[in-house]
Design an enzyme around this catalytic site. Structure first.
Site, PDB file in Angstrom:
ATOM      1  N   SER A 157      11.831  -8.159 -13.612  1.00  0.00           N
ATOM      2  CA  SER A 157      13.097  -8.514 -12.845  1.00  0.00           C
ATOM      3  C   SER A 157      15.001  -9.245 -13.614  1.00  0.00           C
ATOM      4  CB  SER A 157      12.770  -8.583 -11.867  1.00  0.00           C
ATOM      5  OG  SER A 157      14.153  -8.570 -10.482  1.00  0.00           O
ATOM      6  N   TYR A 170      10.171 -16.066  -7.171  1.00  0.00           N
ATOM      7  CA  TYR A 170       9.721 -15.076  -7.739  1.00  0.00           C
ATOM      8  C   TYR A 170      11.057 -14.914  -9.062  1.00  0.00           C
ATOM      9  CZ  TYR A 170      10.835  -9.689  -7.713  1.00  0.00           C
ATOM     10  OH  TYR A 170      10.223  -8.524  -7.652  1.00  0.00           O
TER      11      TYR A 170
HETATM   12  N1  NAP Z   1      12.317  -3.311  -5.504  1.00  0.00           N
HETATM   13  C1  NAP Z   1      13.412  -4.237  -6.034  1.00  0.00           C
HETATM   14  O1  NAP Z   1      14.857  -3.886  -6.065  1.00  0.00           O
HETATM   15  C2  NAP Z   1      12.653  -4.480  -7.311  1.00  0.00           C
HETATM   16  C3  NAP Z   1      13.175  -4.669  -8.450  1.00  0.00           C
HETATM   17  C4  NAP Z   1      12.867  -5.488  -9.318  1.00  0.00           C
HETATM   18  C5  NAP Z   1      11.260  -5.537 -10.177  1.00  0.00           C
HETATM   19  N2  NAP Z   1      10.805  -5.113  -8.710  1.00  0.00           N
HETATM   20  C6  NAP Z   1       9.458  -5.514  -8.970  1.00  0.00           C
HETATM   21  O2  NAP Z   1       9.158  -3.796  -9.103  1.00  0.00           O
HETATM   22  C7  NAP Z   1       7.992  -4.066  -8.390  1.00  0.00           C
HETATM   23  C8  NAP Z   1       7.181  -2.637  -7.144  1.00  0.00           C
HETATM   24  O3  NAP Z   1       8.036  -3.582  -6.201  1.00  0.00           O
HETATM   25  P1  NAP Z   1       8.274  -2.678  -5.263  1.00  0.00           P
HETATM   26  O4  NAP Z   1       9.863  -2.542  -4.789  1.00  0.00           O
HETATM   27  O5  NAP Z   1       7.452  -1.406  -5.234  1.00  0.00           O
HETATM   28  O6  NAP Z   1       7.041  -2.935  -4.498  1.00  0.00           O
HETATM   29  P2  NAP Z   1       5.984  -2.863  -2.837  1.00  0.00           P
HETATM   30  O7  NAP Z   1       5.985  -1.367  -2.685  1.00  0.00           O
HETATM   31  O8  NAP Z   1       5.474  -4.092  -2.241  1.00  0.00           O
HETATM   32  O9  NAP Z   1       5.199  -2.419  -4.611  1.00  0.00           O
HETATM   33  C9  NAP Z   1       3.812  -3.046  -5.300  1.00  0.00           C
HETATM   34  C10 NAP Z   1       2.487  -3.170  -4.632  1.00  0.00           C
HETATM   35  O10 NAP Z   1       1.442  -3.838  -4.972  1.00  0.00           O
HETATM   36  C11 NAP Z   1       0.456  -4.544  -4.259  1.00  0.00           C
HETATM   37  N3  NAP Z   1       0.181  -5.482  -4.400  1.00  0.00           N
HETATM   38  C12 NAP Z   1       0.961  -6.650  -3.858  1.00  0.00           C
HETATM   39  N4  NAP Z   1      -0.848  -7.828  -4.264  1.00  0.00           N
HETATM   40  C13 NAP Z   1      -1.773  -7.009  -4.828  1.00  0.00           C
HETATM   41  C14 NAP Z   1      -2.726  -7.457  -5.410  1.00  0.00           C
HETATM   42  N5  NAP Z   1      -2.939  -9.145  -5.233  1.00  0.00           N
HETATM   43  N6  NAP Z   1      -3.900  -6.659  -6.003  1.00  0.00           N
HETATM   44  C15 NAP Z   1      -3.149  -5.150  -6.232  1.00  0.00           C
HETATM   45  N7  NAP Z   1      -2.343  -4.783  -5.354  1.00  0.00           N
HETATM   46  C16 NAP Z   1      -1.191  -5.799  -4.593  1.00  0.00           C
HETATM   47  C17 NAP Z   1       1.083  -3.545  -2.927  1.00  0.00           C
HETATM   48  O11 NAP Z   1      -0.002  -3.626  -1.899  1.00  0.00           O
HETATM   49  P3  NAP Z   1       0.770  -4.459  -0.663  1.00  0.00           P
HETATM   50  O12 NAP Z   1       1.667  -3.485   0.289  1.00  0.00           O
HETATM   51  O13 NAP Z   1      -1.008  -4.481  -0.025  1.00  0.00           O
HETATM   52  O14 NAP Z   1       1.475  -6.026  -0.617  1.00  0.00           O
HETATM   53  C18 NAP Z   1       2.027  -2.795  -2.807  1.00  0.00           C
HETATM   54  O15 NAP Z   1       1.429  -1.881  -2.816  1.00  0.00           O
HETATM   55  C19 NAP Z   1       7.437  -5.417  -8.302  1.00  0.00           C
HETATM   56  O16 NAP Z   1       6.790  -5.559  -9.365  1.00  0.00           O
HETATM   57  C20 NAP Z   1       8.722  -5.770  -8.140  1.00  0.00           C
HETATM   58  O17 NAP Z   1       8.324  -7.845  -8.271  1.00  0.00           O
HETATM   59  C21 NAP Z   1      11.021  -4.574  -7.201  1.00  0.00           C
END
Ligand code: NAP
Length: 277
Positions: A157, A170
């Site tokens: 990130s 985080y």
């Molecule tokens: N959104 C942003 O602006 C942003 C920016 C930089 C980096 N990121 C990174 O990008 C990645 C995806 O983010 P996103 O925004 O798409 O978030 P998201 O929609 O919350 O996706 C994360 C997924 O991981 C699953 N998960 C959580 N804990 C888990 C576990 N113990 N075992 C298996 N699956 C699990 C979640 O399931 P649940 O729904 O059950 O929790 C969800 O389906 C993450 O690593 C995040 O930190 C995001």
């Protein structure tokens, strides 16, 4: 090199790619794009409810997908998922570690000072982002080591380069993911095969479930001061869209980046380049 040769590098037909957090917002979009480029994709997640929506969206291409329930913090469930994927597709070529996230209880604010952030919330964030990247890398990376080739793509990130206010765990956890990306890249190349590459993307700000509460006002839907500040500090003056990730993801998973390992690529509309002045 001609256009046909270049284009062929981005044809993932016959490749099997595992996406953890595959039913999440960014993981799900990456997974669909990979299917569109010919890959067989394993959607690995603990929450499988959104998988049906993705399968419906893919229509006839859904036959290229296997849905594998697993917890990225439980090596046993990851090994079971790996077996399911091998039974379906016969091999695993790449892993995208997209599971990750933050939680409000590990975020400082008017009603929660840094000194009061509960240890269990801080531990949850470290576990999910760091251990949740390391354990799948052990389980799926071992298969790559046995085969002598493979690609791992981590999701770091923006806050790994410089921490953002309010989200100490985080920020530190994602800095750990970037550091681990370099470590594993060196380890895999030296100990197993130079044909195993490990890189990461560092997305900037994408409006998703996990950060919506920080960037937009729940009642008005408008930007919070933090959301506005991000836009002001992003030269391209917008949040990212999932499609903004695709080109870099495809490049790092494909032979087009055959001599690239151990890097973290910002996808941030220029946020990390801008001093603010
Ligand atoms: N959104 C942003 O602006 C942003 C920016 C930089 C980096 N990121 C990174 O990008 C990645 C995806 O983010 P996103 O925004 O798409 O978030 P998201 O929609 O919350 O996706 C994360 C997924 O991981 C699953 N998960 C959580 N804990 C888990 C576990 N113990 N075992 C298996 N699956 C699990 C979640 O399931 P649940 O729904 O059950 O929790 C969800 O389906 C993450 O690593 C995040 O930190 C995001």
């Amino acid at each position: 090199m001609d256009l046909t040769e270049l284009t062929r590098m981005y044809d993932f037909t016959g490749q099997t790619i595992v996406v953890t957090g595959g039913t999440g917002i960014l993981g799900g979009e990456i997974a669909c794009a990979l299917v569109g480029c010919g890959a067989n994709v394993a959607l690995l997640d603990r929450n499988l409810d959104p998988a049906q929506g993705l399968l419906d969206r893919l229509g006839p291409l859904a036959c290229q997908v296997v849905v594998a329930g697993a917890d990225v913090l439980d090596a046993g469930s990851l090994r079971q998922a790996a077996q399911l994927i091998l039974d379906k597709f016969g091999k695993i070529d790449a892993l995208v570690n997209a599971a990750g996230g933050n939680r409000p209880q590990a975020t400082t604010g008017a009603d929660r000072s840094f000194f009061d952030l509960p240890a269990d919330a801080l531990r949850w964030v470290f576990d999910l982002n760091i251990l949740g990247t390391m354990l799948p890398s052990q389980v799926f990376g071992k298969l790559m080591a046995e085969k002598g080739e493979g690609v791992i793509l981590n999701v770091s990130s923006m806050n790994a380069f410089r921490p953002l206010t309010r989200i100490p765990a985080y920020s530190a956890a994602k800095a750990g993911v970037s550091n681990f990306t370099q470590w594993l890249a060196v380890h895999m190349a030296q100990e197993y095969s130079p044909r195993i590459r490990v890189n990461a993307i560092a997305p900037g700000f994408f409006l998703t479930t996990q950060n919506k509460f920080l960037l937009t006002d729940e009642k008005t839907g408008g930007l919070t001061p933090r959301g506005q500040s991000i836009i002001t500090h992003t030269p391209m003056a917008r949040f990212g869209q999932p499609e903004d990730l695709f080109g870099t993801v495809m490049w790092l998973l494909s032979p087009a980046s055959a001599f690239v390992t151990g890097i973290v690529v910002p996808i941030d509309g220029g946020f990390s380049a801008f001093s603010g002045v």
